[in-house]
Design a protein around this motif. Sequence first.
Motif, short mmCIF file in Angstrom:
data_model
loop_
_atom_site.label_atom_id
_atom_site.label_comp_id
_atom_site.label_asym_id
_atom_site.label_seq_id
_atom_site.Cartn_x
_atom_site.Cartn_y
_atom_site.Cartn_z
N PHE A 65 0.88 -1.16 0.00
CA PHE A 65 0.00 0.00 0.00
C PHE A 65 0.91 1.21 0.00
O PHE A 65 1.79 1.32 0.85
N ILE A 66 0.71 2.11 -0.92
CA ILE A 66 1.52 3.32 -0.98
C ILE A 66 0.67 4.46 -0.45
O ILE A 66 -0.38 4.78 -1.01
N LEU A 67 1.11 5.04 0.65
CA LEU A 67 0.39 6.14 1.29
C LEU A 67 1.17 7.42 1.08
O LEU A 67 2.37 7.46 1.30
N HIS A 68 0.49 8.45 0.69
CA HIS A 68 1.12 9.74 0.49
C HIS A 68 1.00 10.56 1.76
O HIS A 68 0.19 10.27 2.65
N SER A 69 1.79 11.57 1.88
CA SER A 69 1.80 12.44 3.04
C SER A 69 0.38 12.90 3.37
O SER A 69 -0.37 13.32 2.49
N GLY A 70 0.00 12.76 4.63
CA GLY A 70 -1.33 13.17 5.08
C GLY A 70 -2.38 12.09 4.97
O GLY A 70 -3.51 12.28 5.42
N ALA A 71 -2.05 10.95 4.38
CA ALA A 71 -3.03 9.86 4.24
C ALA A 71 -3.30 9.22 5.60
O ALA A 71 -2.45 9.22 6.48
N ASN A 72 -4.49 8.68 5.76
CA ASN A 72 -4.87 8.03 7.00
C ASN A 72 -4.82 6.51 6.81
O ASN A 72 -5.67 5.94 6.12
N GLN A 73 -3.85 5.84 7.41
CA GLN A 73 -3.69 4.40 7.25
C GLN A 73 -4.87 3.63 7.84
O GLN A 73 -5.10 2.48 7.48
N GLU A 74 -5.66 4.25 8.69
CA GLU A 74 -6.82 3.57 9.26
C GLU A 74 -7.93 3.37 8.23
O GLU A 74 -8.87 2.63 8.47
N ASN A 75 -7.81 3.99 7.06
CA ASN A 75 -8.80 3.81 5.99
C ASN A 75 -8.57 2.52 5.20
O ASN A 75 -9.39 2.16 4.37
N ILE A 76 -7.46 1.83 5.45
CA ILE A 76 -7.17 0.58 4.75
C ILE A 76 -7.96 -0.53 5.44
O ILE A 76 -7.88 -0.73 6.63
N LEU A 77 -8.72 -1.27 4.65
CA LEU A 77 -9.54 -2.37 5.15
C LEU A 77 -9.33 -3.56 4.24
O LEU A 77 -9.41 -3.44 3.02
N MET A 78 -9.03 -4.69 4.83
CA MET A 78 -8.83 -5.91 4.06
C MET A 78 -10.00 -6.86 4.31
O MET A 78 -10.38 -7.06 5.46
N ARG A 79 -10.54 -7.42 3.23
CA ARG A 79 -11.57 -8.45 3.33
C ARG A 79 -11.05 -9.68 2.62
O ARG A 79 -10.45 -9.59 1.55
N TYR A 80 -11.29 -10.82 3.21
CA TYR A 80 -10.81 -12.08 2.66
C TYR A 80 -12.02 -12.91 2.22
O TYR A 80 -12.54 -13.71 2.98
N TYR A 81 -12.49 -12.70 1.00
CA TYR A 81 -13.63 -13.44 0.47
C TYR A 81 -13.20 -14.87 0.15
O TYR A 81 -12.12 -15.09 -0.38
N GLY A 82 -14.03 -15.81 0.51
CA GLY A 82 -13.73 -17.22 0.25
C GLY A 82 -12.91 -17.88 1.33
O GLY A 82 -12.65 -19.07 1.25
N ALA A 83 -12.53 -17.13 2.35
CA ALA A 83 -11.75 -17.70 3.44
C ALA A 83 -12.68 -18.41 4.43
O ALA A 83 -13.72 -17.88 4.81
N ASN A 84 -12.31 -19.62 4.82
CA ASN A 84 -13.04 -20.33 5.87
C ASN A 84 -12.65 -19.78 7.23
O ASN A 84 -13.48 -19.73 8.15
N SER A 85 -11.38 -19.39 7.37
CA SER A 85 -10.91 -18.79 8.62
C SER A 85 -9.67 -17.95 8.35
O SER A 85 -8.92 -18.22 7.42
N VAL A 86 -9.47 -16.95 9.18
CA VAL A 86 -8.27 -16.10 9.15
C VAL A 86 -7.78 -16.02 10.58
O VAL A 86 -8.54 -15.66 11.48
N SER A 87 -6.52 -16.40 10.82
CA SER A 87 -5.98 -16.40 12.18
C SER A 87 -4.52 -15.97 12.16
O SER A 87 -3.86 -16.02 11.13
N LEU A 88 -4.04 -15.56 13.34
CA LEU A 88 -2.62 -15.22 13.47
C LEU A 88 -1.77 -16.47 13.41
O LEU A 88 -2.20 -17.55 13.85
N THR A 89 -0.57 -16.34 12.86
CA THR A 89 0.36 -17.47 12.86
C THR A 89 0.77 -17.77 14.29
O THR A 89 0.54 -16.96 15.20
N GLU A 90 1.37 -18.92 14.48
CA GLU A 90 1.74 -19.36 15.83
C GLU A 90 2.62 -18.34 16.56
O GLU A 90 2.41 -18.06 17.73
#
Length: 70
Positions: free
Chosen positions: A13-38
Amino acid sequence: MYEDGKGDFKYDFILHSGANQENILMRYYGANSVSLTENRDGLNIKTKFGEIREGALYCYEAQGQRKIES
């Protein structure tokens, strides 16, 4: 999206000066589960086709030819 040479998937993701990183949202369509690695440095994404590992987040600021880790 690309493979990082270690078998993990990455993307940029390339953010320019003044951009709000909180606007980035990821959706994982087709995923049965999403979890943190060990060791909690990435994501495991399970689908009906298998499992995908997404590598740890890495932030940097590009200044000329240098990358300064943030």
